[in-house]
Motif scaffolding. Structure first.
Motif, PDB file in Angstrom:
ATOM      1  N   SER A 159       1.007  -0.859   0.225  1.00 39.78           N
ATOM      2  CA  SER A 159      -0.299  -0.465  -0.207  1.00 39.78           C
ATOM      3  C   SER A 159       1.007   1.488  -0.097  1.00 39.78           C
ATOM      4  O   SER A 159       0.390   2.274  -0.320  1.00 39.78           O
ATOM      5  CB  SER A 159      -1.237   0.047   1.179  1.00 39.78           C
ATOM      6  N   LEU A 160       1.595   2.108   0.607  1.00 37.68           N
ATOM      7  CA  LEU A 160       3.029   2.351   0.698  1.00 37.68           C
ATOM      8  C   LEU A 160       3.109   2.526  -0.929  1.00 37.68           C
ATOM      9  O   LEU A 160       3.029   3.849  -1.027  1.00 37.68           O
ATOM     10  CB  LEU A 160       3.765   1.801   1.935  1.00 37.68           C
ATOM     11  N   TYR A 203      11.688   6.577   3.425  1.00 38.66           N
ATOM     12  CA  TYR A 203      12.744   5.602   4.716  1.00 38.66           C
ATOM     13  C   TYR A 203      12.449   5.526   6.029  1.00 38.66           C
ATOM     14  O   TYR A 203      11.119   4.267   6.179  1.00 38.66           O
ATOM     15  CB  TYR A 203      13.870   6.079   4.619  1.00 38.66           C
ATOM     16  N   ASP A 204      11.420   6.929   6.692  1.00 37.55           N
ATOM     17  CA  ASP A 204      10.927   6.413   7.310  1.00 37.55           C
ATOM     18  C   ASP A 204       9.123   6.290   7.320  1.00 37.55           C
ATOM     19  O   ASP A 204       9.434   5.409   8.452  1.00 37.55           O
ATOM     20  CB  ASP A 204      11.020   8.428   8.055  1.00 37.55           C
ATOM     21  N   ARG A 205       8.805   5.826   6.138  1.00 41.40           N
ATOM     22  CA  ARG A 205       7.412   5.403   6.350  1.00 41.40           C
ATOM     23  C   ARG A 205       7.488   3.905   6.906  1.00 41.40           C
ATOM     24  O   ARG A 205       6.655   3.275   6.649  1.00 41.40           O
ATOM     25  CB  ARG A 205       6.364   5.892   5.406  1.00 41.40           C
ATOM     26  N   LEU A 206       8.172   3.325   5.555  1.00 35.34           N
ATOM     27  CA  LEU A 206       8.846   2.627   5.296  1.00 35.34           C
ATOM     28  C   LEU A 206       9.095   1.610   6.876  1.00 35.34           C
ATOM     29  O   LEU A 206       8.145   0.339   7.161  1.00 35.34           O
ATOM     30  CB  LEU A 206       9.977   2.092   4.196  1.00 35.34           C
ATOM     31  N   GLY A 234       9.984  -1.841  11.530  1.00 40.40           N
ATOM     32  CA  GLY A 234      11.344  -2.427  11.226  1.00 40.40           C
ATOM     33  C   GLY A 234      11.642  -3.483   9.993  1.00 40.40           C
ATOM     34  O   GLY A 234      12.814  -3.478  10.185  1.00 40.40           O
ATOM     35  N   TYR A 235      11.031  -4.137  10.238  1.00 42.47           N
ATOM     36  CA  TYR A 235      11.980  -5.123   9.472  1.00 42.47           C
ATOM     37  C   TYR A 235      11.195  -5.115   7.721  1.00 42.47           C
ATOM     38  O   TYR A 235      11.023  -6.155   7.408  1.00 42.47           O
ATOM     39  CB  TYR A 235      10.774  -6.542  10.092  1.00 42.47           C
ATOM     40  N   ALA A 236      12.036  -4.312   7.062  1.00 44.16           N
ATOM     41  CA  ALA A 236      11.966  -3.894   5.683  1.00 44.16           C
ATOM     42  C   ALA A 236      13.090  -3.308   5.283  1.00 44.16           C
ATOM     43  O   ALA A 236      13.498  -1.947   6.162  1.00 44.16           O
ATOM     44  CB  ALA A 236      11.029  -3.414   5.051  1.00 44.16           C
ATOM     45  N   PHE A 294      11.431  25.511   6.055  1.00 44.34           N
ATOM     46  CA  PHE A 294      12.205  25.422   4.301  1.00 44.34           C
ATOM     47  C   PHE A 294      11.660  23.099   3.837  1.00 44.34           C
ATOM     48  O   PHE A 294      11.998  23.039   2.925  1.00 44.34           O
ATOM     49  CB  PHE A 294      13.338  25.319   3.807  1.00 44.34           C
ATOM     50  N   MET A 295      12.098  22.607   5.553  1.00 42.40           N
ATOM     51  CA  MET A 295      11.902  21.177   4.222  1.00 42.40           C
ATOM     52  C   MET A 295      10.278  20.284   4.856  1.00 42.40           C
ATOM     53  O   MET A 295      10.717  18.919   5.071  1.00 42.40           O
ATOM     54  CB  MET A 295      12.947  20.230   5.515  1.00 42.40           C
ATOM     55  N   ALA A 296      10.012  21.050   5.352  1.00 48.96           N
ATOM     56  CA  ALA A 296       8.016  20.716   5.916  1.00 48.96           C
ATOM     57  C   ALA A 296       7.486  20.000   5.052  1.00 48.96           C
ATOM     58  O   ALA A 296       6.466  19.063   5.404  1.00 48.96           O
ATOM     59  CB  ALA A 296       6.638  22.090   5.932  1.00 48.96           C
ATOM     60  N   VAL A 297       7.898  19.713   3.601  1.00 45.74           N
ATOM     61  CA  VAL A 297       7.058  19.477   2.961  1.00 45.74           C
ATOM     62  C   VAL A 297       7.430  17.498   3.154  1.00 45.74           C
ATOM     63  O   VAL A 297       6.850  17.357   2.329  1.00 45.74           O
ATOM     64  CB  VAL A 297       7.416  20.247   1.400  1.00 45.74           C
ATOM     65  N   LEU A 298       8.658  17.398   3.087  1.00 42.95           N
ATOM     66  CA  LEU A 298       9.121  16.383   3.733  1.00 42.95           C
ATOM     67  C   LEU A 298       8.935  15.645   4.676  1.00 42.95           C
ATOM     68  O   LEU A 298       8.992  14.627   4.955  1.00 42.95           O
ATOM     69  CB  LEU A 298      10.588  16.268   3.797  1.00 42.95           C
ATOM     70  N   LYS A 299       7.927  16.599   5.580  1.00 48.11           N
ATOM     71  CA  LYS A 299       7.369  15.754   6.929  1.00 48.11           C
ATOM     72  C   LYS A 299       5.986  16.077   6.960  1.00 48.11           C
ATOM     73  O   LYS A 299       5.982  16.508   8.426  1.00 48.11           O
ATOM     74  CB  LYS A 299       8.913  16.739   8.201  1.00 48.11           C
ATOM     75  N   LEU A 300       5.382  15.410   6.550  1.00 52.19           N
ATOM     76  CA  LEU A 300       4.192  15.867   6.499  1.00 52.19           C
ATOM     77  C   LEU A 300       2.906  14.648   7.212  1.00 52.19           C
ATOM     78  O   LEU A 300       1.642  15.106   6.462  1.00 52.19           O
ATOM     79  CB  LEU A 300       3.466  16.250   5.123  1.00 52.19           C
ATOM     80  N   ASN A 301       3.750  13.505   7.495  1.00 50.54           N
ATOM     81  CA  ASN A 301       2.661  12.980   8.018  1.00 50.54           C
ATOM     82  C   ASN A 301       2.326  12.489   9.388  1.00 50.54           C
ATOM     83  O   ASN A 301       3.361  13.695  10.215  1.00 50.54           O
ATOM     84  CB  ASN A 301       3.340  11.190   7.851  1.00 50.54           C
TER      85      ASN A 301
END
Ligand code: GDP
Ligand code: MG
Length: 597
Positions: free
Chosen positions: A421-422, A457-460, A466-468, A590-597
């Motif tokens: 799904s990700l 990476y963080d989402r995965l 952590g098992y991927a 400036f990095m906000a768009v990378l950390k939206l979840n």
């Protein structure tokens, strides 16, 4: 030549490559007590702290086996996808590879992708089951996994521990008995493969090579085929823990050459060195110019530091040829540089080195990949878009292409659904699914590189507990729907906050972006409207409410030291802020768009 062995160690990160390399050096007596230090091969400070090998290095060991003297050249390979081209060149310089697998973790994504690189180069693979000392080790099962993967006999898998030194003798025996000696023609014209280079501020660039044919001699005039330049070989030698100057390095062996080159970019990994008087007709195949994959703006926090920043970047580039930069200006941030990096890790490393080694405080803008745009006027002419502001007007745009990667993900069967799904959410298309065992699954996806840059990476990690494990390589450009999302603060567009986004996600991201910025932008004496827009169309809005009272008011005016602390804290926070119009914007925004979840 028959007593030389050239090998590398390939492993997923943290499976124990550096530790095992240290044990090999110990066991062969290549290190004196005084030189002993953990993880000798990772000698850059930053590398040591991050526990990754950023630049590959090589080291030569002498070893007597059954009464014969052998020379073993260990070529270390970097462990991160950002540096995968360097891995491939290090591998090409070898005849064999130790494939290290952690006895508790089993096979992971980088185990597989590095193994494929080694197999493509026809390397002899010696599987090593490492960390057998761990209580959580699962030697039988993991040996089965390795046997399945390689199609080898279980007896070929060497059990070892880099921690205790168990099995190191068997590894050395296998290196000598199983890895073929190099073949090459000592009397042919010189042909040497550059697999690495290191910048030394005193001696210039040191170039590391493997001689395929011929030999390289002190004072010889040598030519680098890709760059076309000729140099005198001022010093040649072998790579022990310290360099050992020699008169000549012959076919099959590994060494270094110093030519007085002052800039890293004159030496290209993968290039061929030949004799300028008697050049080879053939360059060694597979040379590629490494291309930056991720671009971002770097600006000084203090506009007055622009020239100093330029000087620092120039110095950094002398010893890191993969860093590219060009001046750019932003209405919001003033003068700065658009920089190209091999990946996100490389970007973080550059930012950190600027701060540590050059004492610069910088603002980094949201990274993006490199797009190809085509206009209706000239539908065949590529416009390279490394900066959101370079995207042509939507009305003139014919099409846009974006870089794609092939991703390899290995996970437990329980998490296959989540990982799929990700990847689908990230616009991935599944191309393959293989059960490595009943428990472990390999998934392959074609995905846009841009989606990896954005918090993948963080989402995965989260969806797989952590098992991927994950690895990727680029597969070219594909057509895409791209828009530029602009952000307005106080009705003023802030170019440095613009981002290039897939049209289908733009509304969602615009909304989340406004919410995130509302969290990040400090309240001031007035209301600050935040708006997200595509072209002239506002798609989302939020407001940072004005401050009611002085921030120190909550200290009741009483406790002076507390008040001072608070003010100091604010001052520190300010270090990484930029004033844009009358709004203060912190670095995180400036990095906000990378950390939206
Ligand atoms: P690399 O990323 O592959 O270079 O891995 P390192 O050599 O840096 O090792 C990663 C971690 O595993 C470190 O904390 C090591 O101390 C640990 N380690 C490495 N080899 C062994 C081993 O054989 N046994 C145990 N118990 N730990 C090990
Ligand atoms: Mg390491």
């Amino acid at each position: 030549m028959k007593n030389i062995r050239n090998f590398c160690i390939i492993a997923h990160i943290d499976h124990g490559k550096s530790t095992l390399a240290d044990r090999l050096l110990d066991y062969t007596g290549s290190v004196t007590e005084r030189e002993k230090q953990d993880q000798l091969l990772d000698n850059m400070d930053l590398e040591r702290e991050r526990g990754i090998t950023i630049k590959s290095h090589a080291i030569q060991m002498d070893y007597v086996f059954e009464g014969e003297k052998y020379v073993l050249n260990l070529i270390d390979t970097p462990g991160h996808v950002d540096f995968s081209y360097e891995v491939s060149r290090s591998i090409a310089a070898c005849e064999g590879a130790l494939l290290i697998v952690d006895a508790a973790q089993s096979i992971q994504a980088q185990t597989i992708s590095n193994l494929y690189l080694a197999l493509e180069n026809d390397l002899e693979i010696i599987p090593v089951l490492n960390k057998v000392d761990l209580p959580s080790a699962n030697p039988e099962e993991v040996t089965d996994d390795i046997v399945d993967l390689l199609g080898c006999d279980p007896e070929e898998v060497i059990h070892a521990s880099g921690k205790t030194g168990f099995g190191v003798d068997n590894i050395l025996k296998a290196i000598i008995e199983r890895i073929p000696a190099p073949v090459g023609e000592p009397n042919e014209p010189l042909q040497a493969l550059i697999f690495d280079s290191v910048y030394n501020p005193f001696r210039g660039v040191e170039t590391y090579f493997r001689v395929i044919n011929g030999s390289i001699k002190k004072n010889q005039q040598i030519k680098f085929i890709a760059t076309g330049k000729t140099y005198g070989a001022d010093e040649v030698g072998t790579l022990k823990l310290k360099q050992q100057p020699k008169q000549e390095i012959k076919a099959g062996d590994v060494g270094y050459v110093i030519t007085g080159i002052k800039e890293a970019k004159e030496v290209k990994v993968g290039d061929t060195i030949t004799d300028s008087a008697n050049p080879t007709k053939n360059a060694i195949g597979g040379f590629e110019d490494v291309k930056p994959m991720v671009f971002a703006g770097i600006y000084p926090v203090d506009t007055e530091d622009y020239e100093e920043l330029r000087a620092s970047m120039e110095k950094l580039q002398l010893n890191d040829a993969s860093l590219v930069f060009a001046p750019e200006s932003s209405a919001a941030l003033g003068f700065g540089f658009r920089c190209g990096f091999l990946g996100m890790l490389h970007m973080e490393i550059i930012q950190e080195r600027l701060e540590r080694e050059f004492n610069m405080t910088v603002i980094t803008t949201v990274p993006n990949v490199s797009y190809h745009a085509f206009t209706n006027k000239n539908p065949d002419e590529v416009i390279i878009v490394n900066n959101p502001s370079d995207l042509p007007e939507p009305s003139t745009l014919n099409r846009v292409e974006e870089p794609y990667i092939k991703a390899t993900i290995i996970t437990k069967s329980d998490f296959v659904g989540n990982v799929m799904s990700l990847c689908i959410e990230k616009r991935g298309q599944i191309t393959n699914q293989t059960y490595l065992t009943t428990e472990r699954v390999e998934l392959n996806f074609d995905m846009p590189l841009a989606e990896i840059v954005f918090d993948f990476y963080d989402r995965l990690k989260t969806v797989s507990k952590g098992y991927a494990s994950f690895d990727y390589h680029p597969i070219g450009m594909k057509q895409s729907k791209l828009v530029r999302l602009d952000v307005l603060l106080n009705a003023q567009s802030v170019d440095a906050l613009s981002a290039l986004i897939h049209a289908d996600n733009a509304h969602n991201i615009g909304k989340k972006m406004c919410e995130k910025l509302k969290e990040l932008i400090p309240r001031q004496q007035f209301d600050i409207p935040i708006q997200a827009a595509i072209g002239a169309k506002i798609i989302a809005r939020e407001t940072v409410k004005a401050l009611r009272k002085d921030v120190t008011a909550k200290c009741y005016g009483g406790d002076i030291s507390r008040k001072r602390k608070l003010l100091e804290k604010q001052k520190k926070g300010k270090k990484r802020m930029r004033q844009v119009g009358n709004v203060e914007i912190p670095q995180q925004a400036f990095m906000a768009v990378l950390k939206l979840n």
